[in-house]
Design a protein around this motif. Structure first.
Motif, PDB file in Angstrom:
ATOM      1  N   ARG A 131     -25.378   2.715 -10.752  1.00  0.00           N
ATOM      2  CA  ARG A 131     -26.822   2.677 -10.499  1.00  0.00           C
ATOM      3  C   ARG A 131     -27.595   3.118 -11.726  1.00  0.00           C
ATOM      4  NH1 ARG A 131     -31.118   5.340  -9.890  1.00  0.00           N
ATOM      5  NH2 ARG A 131     -30.066   7.292 -10.427  1.00  0.00           N
ATOM      6  N   LEU A 132     -27.108   4.166 -12.389  1.00  0.00           N
ATOM      7  CA  LEU A 132     -27.786   4.685 -13.575  1.00  0.00           C
ATOM      8  C   LEU A 132     -27.737   3.670 -14.722  1.00  0.00           C
ATOM      9  CD1 LEU A 132     -29.217   7.353 -14.310  1.00  0.00           C
ATOM     10  CD2 LEU A 132     -27.089   8.103 -15.360  1.00  0.00           C
ATOM     11  N   ALA A 133     -26.643   2.927 -14.819  1.00  0.00           N
ATOM     12  CA  ALA A 133     -26.537   1.901 -15.858  1.00  0.00           C
ATOM     13  C   ALA A 133     -27.667   0.886 -15.719  1.00  0.00           C
ATOM     14  CB  ALA A 133     -25.183   1.207 -15.775  1.00  0.00           C
ATOM     15  N   ALA A 134     -27.924   0.447 -14.499  1.00  0.00           N
ATOM     16  CA  ALA A 134     -28.996  -0.529 -14.267  1.00  0.00           C
ATOM     17  C   ALA A 134     -30.367   0.096 -14.497  1.00  0.00           C
ATOM     18  CB  ALA A 134     -28.883  -1.078 -12.851  1.00  0.00           C
ATOM     19  N   ALA A 135     -30.545   1.338 -14.076  1.00  0.00           N
ATOM     20  CA  ALA A 135     -31.849   1.984 -14.177  1.00  0.00           C
ATOM     21  C   ALA A 135     -32.231   2.295 -15.620  1.00  0.00           C
ATOM     22  CB  ALA A 135     -31.854   3.275 -13.347  1.00  0.00           C
ATOM     23  N   GLU A 136     -31.263   2.645 -16.464  1.00  0.00           N
ATOM     24  CA  GLU A 136     -31.553   3.076 -17.827  1.00  0.00           C
ATOM     25  C   GLU A 136     -31.147   2.059 -18.889  1.00  0.00           C
ATOM     26  OE1 GLU A 136     -30.071   6.987 -18.686  1.00  0.00           O
ATOM     27  OE2 GLU A 136     -31.120   7.923 -16.991  1.00  0.00           O
ATOM     28  N   GLY A 137     -30.654   0.904 -18.470  1.00  0.00           N
ATOM     29  CA  GLY A 137     -30.257  -0.117 -19.437  1.00  0.00           C
ATOM     30  C   GLY A 137     -29.040   0.263 -20.250  1.00  0.00           C
ATOM     31  N   LEU A 138     -28.081   0.930 -19.610  1.00  0.00           N
ATOM     32  CA  LEU A 138     -26.868   1.380 -20.288  1.00  0.00           C
ATOM     33  C   LEU A 138     -25.696   0.459 -19.959  1.00  0.00           C
ATOM     34  CD1 LEU A 138     -27.183   5.207 -19.498  1.00  0.00           C
ATOM     35  CD2 LEU A 138     -27.930   4.015 -21.576  1.00  0.00           C
TER      36      LEU A 138
END
Length: 319
Positions: free
Chosen positions: A134-141
């Motif tokens: 989820r964090l990858a999608a939210a922060e562009g990682l």
């Protein structure tokens, strides 16, 4: 998944950072088990575990082919996160690691020391992995899974070293977390044209791959209850399972008590420190001692990152 040339190139890349780890036949382990025991000391890497090899190969390709990447995020109980943090720092790639609440303080400290941003989330590895995605999608990682081609290619370099440094092995015991280590061993064996049996090892309390191996398809478990956190997996990777089902002879499950005995055996017989997953192959060999008597057997000491409290319990607290 890769060729022998690609594997040898990956080994050369890894060896630019550290030399091949030691392979030793320990006579006291032979006396203990009845087999000729060869140990691959992956506890002697810069992060204390085999996974750093995969991190180096993964990060080298990412930095070379996608230099614009903003950063990498992943989930871990420790060794995978340390490998990404170590390799990310070498290649200038920021790394964020998700760990479950209650994760090892010492492993958390090591990941921070290697430069990772550390976030605690969820009650187990799989919950932390979902948050990392989820964090990858939210922060562009870039989300770095625990099982991927470059990770397997990297860790397979220890198998290449092992097979080339030891006499022909009748069998090789390998711990299973998400599967990169055992898959690397299977693929390296096949590329070298060897007949060594590959035997996977899991915890009785976290047997997802053992159940899946027997069933012929992915089987998840509601819990992963073991102090050997490198094997605490509830959800197998389908690609890893396919490689394991085609290339492994069997999967042995061991109890935490058997693992603790193996940790003590390494300490007494070789003066090496093994974490739970690192000692599990020796525990499995001890369990199958009659079956392996007189044979030449390899065991992977995949890491030595054991917490002090668990060391006290398993080593110093033993009667």
């Amino acid at each position: 998944m890769f060729t022998l040339t690609e594997l040898e190139q990956a080994a050369a890349l890894v060896h630019r950072t550290f030399a091949p780890t030691t392979t030793i036949a320990w006579p006291l382990l032979a006396a203990r088990t009845g087999a000729e025991v060869w140990v691959k000391h992956e506890n002697h890497t810069p992060t204390g575990a085999f996974k750093v090899r995969g991190g180096l190969v993964y990060m080298e390709r990412l930095a070379r082919e996608r230099p614009e990447v903003r950063g990498v995020v992943s989930a871990t109980r420790g060794n995978h996160g340390q490998s990404l943090a170590y390799a990310g720092k070498r290649h200038g790639v920021p790394v964020t690691i998700l760990v479950p609440h209650g994760n090892s303080r010492e492993k958390n400290a090591a990941m921070r020391a290697f430069g990772a941003r550390l976030i605690e989330h969820g009650e187990d590895f799989d919950a932390a992995r979902e948050e990392a995605m989820r964090l990858a999608a939210a922060e562009g990682l870039e989300f770095a899974p625990s099982f991927a081609r470059d990770l397997v290619l990297g860790v397979a370099t220890y198998a290449l070293e092992f097979f080339r440094a030891s006499p022909p092995l009748d069998a090789l015991y390998v711990p299973i977390g998400m599967g990169s280590g055992i898959c690397g061993c299977i693929l390296a064996r096949d590329l070298l044209g060897l007949s060594t049996e590959i035997i996977g090892v899991q915890s009785v309390g976290a047997p997802s791959y053992a159940l899946s191996f027997a069933a012929g398809h992915v089987v998840t478990t509601p819990k992963a209850e073991t102090q050997a956190d490198g094997m605490a997996t509830r959800v197998p990777d389908a690609v890893a399972l396919d490689i394991i089902r085609r290339g492994a002879t069997r999967i042995v499950t061991v109890t935490d008590d058997e693992v603790a005995t193996a940790v003590r055996a390494y300490w007494q017989d070789t003066h090496n420190l093994a974490e739970g997953a690192g000692a599990a192959p020796l525990a499995a060999l001890a369990q199958e001692g009659a079956r392996m008597a007189g044979r030449r057997v390899g065991v992977v000491l995949s890491g030595g990152n054991i917490d002090l409290d668990l060391f006290r319990d398993w080593i110093l607290g033993a009667s």
